[in-house]
Design an enzyme around this catalytic site. Structure first.
Site, PDB file in Angstrom:
ATOM      1  N   GLN A 164     -16.621  18.693  33.328  1.00  0.00           N
ATOM      2  CA  GLN A 164     -16.134  18.383  32.181  1.00  0.00           C
ATOM      3  C   GLN A 164     -15.591  19.485  31.293  1.00  0.00           C
ATOM      4  OE1 GLN A 164     -18.755  15.865  29.570  1.00  0.00           O
ATOM      5  NE2 GLN A 164     -18.608  17.801  28.111  1.00  0.00           N
ATOM      6  N   TYR A 212     -11.841  27.206  31.796  1.00  0.00           N
ATOM      7  CA  TYR A 212     -11.883  26.004  32.418  1.00  0.00           C
ATOM      8  C   TYR A 212     -11.259  25.960  33.783  1.00  0.00           C
ATOM      9  CZ  TYR A 212     -12.932  23.575  27.871  1.00  0.00           C
ATOM     10  OH  TYR A 212     -13.576  23.174  26.614  1.00  0.00           O
ATOM     11  N   LYS A 214      -8.796  22.044  25.023  1.00  0.00           N
ATOM     12  CA  LYS A 214      -8.374  23.412  25.006  1.00  0.00           C
ATOM     13  C   LYS A 214      -7.830  23.734  26.460  1.00  0.00           C
ATOM     14  CE  LYS A 214     -10.791  27.208  25.196  1.00  0.00           C
ATOM     15  NZ  LYS A 214      -9.826  27.845  26.178  1.00  0.00           N
ATOM     16  N   THR A 226     -29.603  18.437  27.916  1.00  0.00           N
ATOM     17  CA  THR A 226     -29.973  18.335  26.643  1.00  0.00           C
ATOM     18  C   THR A 226     -28.958  18.273  25.743  1.00  0.00           C
ATOM     19  OG1 THR A 226     -30.358  20.742  26.306  1.00  0.00           O
ATOM     20  CG2 THR A 226     -32.167  19.445  26.864  1.00  0.00           C
TER      21      THR A 226
END
Length: 339
Positions: free
Chosen positions: A136, A171, A140, A26
């Site tokens: 993804q 990440y 940063k 979404t």
């Protein structure tokens, strides 16, 4: 919602070559990915999100090859129940993140790791044909919000730039988790760093990386960059004009303006706008992350990515960022998300 998972057992699977599981369907990139993949022959798409599909509909759900699954990935039992039947998945696209805690915090790392771990626990054991996982991330990835910073230095980061040590970066946690869990499988994982990046470009690049046979199987990192550089100063008036707002030179920029403070008490105003304009009912904070915008417009160091690697491998999609913003404003209006 479990009905969507049971679609894996239908006879239509015989005509399908590739099956995508898009986490965060979404969101902006998630919706584009779903639309692009579902338009390709012999692709099936599972769109996974925490928000119910009647809040933000990603694509025409009458399409027989698209199946929406509502799932709270922080709930391991719910995740296992709703995703373990997706045994035909060949490609995973992770384009979501949890923003409950402050960036560069241990809590942020733990929460995002739990989400990905729960999803992998549910899907990997049964997805014997899994070939590719796309992770993804953002720009940063290359900096720590804790500094140190040199405000006068412009740095250009490529995919081989080393990790930064200070603070926590979720990440890195997600990257390490993927390497650990997917070790020894046929895979090509990647991270896309979004900075002046059109969601259409990000989606196209992720599909390109997932389906390009010439890429080796050792894993790749790819920056996803529009190409032409821009400054907010150059495009701000155009964006304001698109939204029907007049700005003057002296009021275009203010160091005292904070999105999180300005929007903190505007929920009721937004509800009135939604009712008056006939928009889709949705909480204002679901459309924008005000704290993130404060960081974006106060970035303590210049973060400039390069796209030399993807250019050299033949990916040539480019956009001007101002054109991207105009396009997505139109899309949000068409979807009745903004007036």
């Amino acid at each position: 919602m479990s009905m969507a998972a049971e679609e894996t057992r239908k006879p239509e699977a015989a005509a399908i070559d590739s099956v995508a599981a898009i986490f965060g369907v979404t969101g902006l990139v998630g919706k584009v990915l779903a639309r692009k993949l579902i338009s390709k022959p012999k692709w099936k798409v599972y769109g996974i999100a925490r928000a119910p599909d009647n809040q933000i509909i990603p694509i025409n759900q009458s399409c027989s090859n698209f199946h929406f699954i509502q799932c709270d990935l922080l709930n391991p039992l719910e995740t296992q129940k709703r995703l373990s039947l997706l045994q035909d998945v060949t490609h995973v696209f992770w384009v979501t993140w949890a923003s409950q805690y402050q960036l560069d915090s241990i809590e942020c790392c733990d929460q995002n790791k739990a989400m990905l771990s729960n999803a992998l626990d549910a899907i990997i054991p049964g997805a014997m044909a899994l070939k590719h996982v796309t992770l993804q991330t953002g720009m940063k990835h290359y900096v720590s919000l804790h500094g140190p910073f040199d405000e006068n230095e412009a740095r250009y980061y490529n995919e081989e730039s080393p990790r930064v040590n200070p603070g926590c970066n979720f990440y890195y946690v997600l990257e390490d988790l993927l390497k650990e869990r997917l070790h020894g499988t046929k895979k090509c994982w990647e991270e896309t760093c979004i900075d002046g990046s059109d969601a259409r470009l990000v989606a196209d690049q992720q599909i390109w990386a997932a389906t390009t046979a010439d890429l080796d199987e050792n894993g790749h990192s790819f920056n996803a960059i529009n190409g032409p550089s821009f400054t907010w100063k150059d495009i701000w008036k155009a964006v304001a004009g698109k939204l029907g707002v007049q700005v003057s030179e002296e009021h275009t920029f203010s160091e005292d303006f904070w999105y999180s403070k300005a929007m903190a008490d505007k929920q009721q105003v937004w509800k009135q706008i939604v009712a008056e304009k006939g928009l889709i009912e949705n909480e204002m904070d679901n459309l924008a992350n005000w704290d993130f915008l404060d960081v974006l417009f106060r970035c303590p160091v210049k973060i400039l990515g390069t796209r030399d690697k993807v250019d050299g491998l033949g990916f040539d999609v480019r956009y001007k960022t101002v054109d991207s913003i105009m396009y997505w404003i139109d899309c949000m209006r068409d979807e009745k998300l903004i007036p």
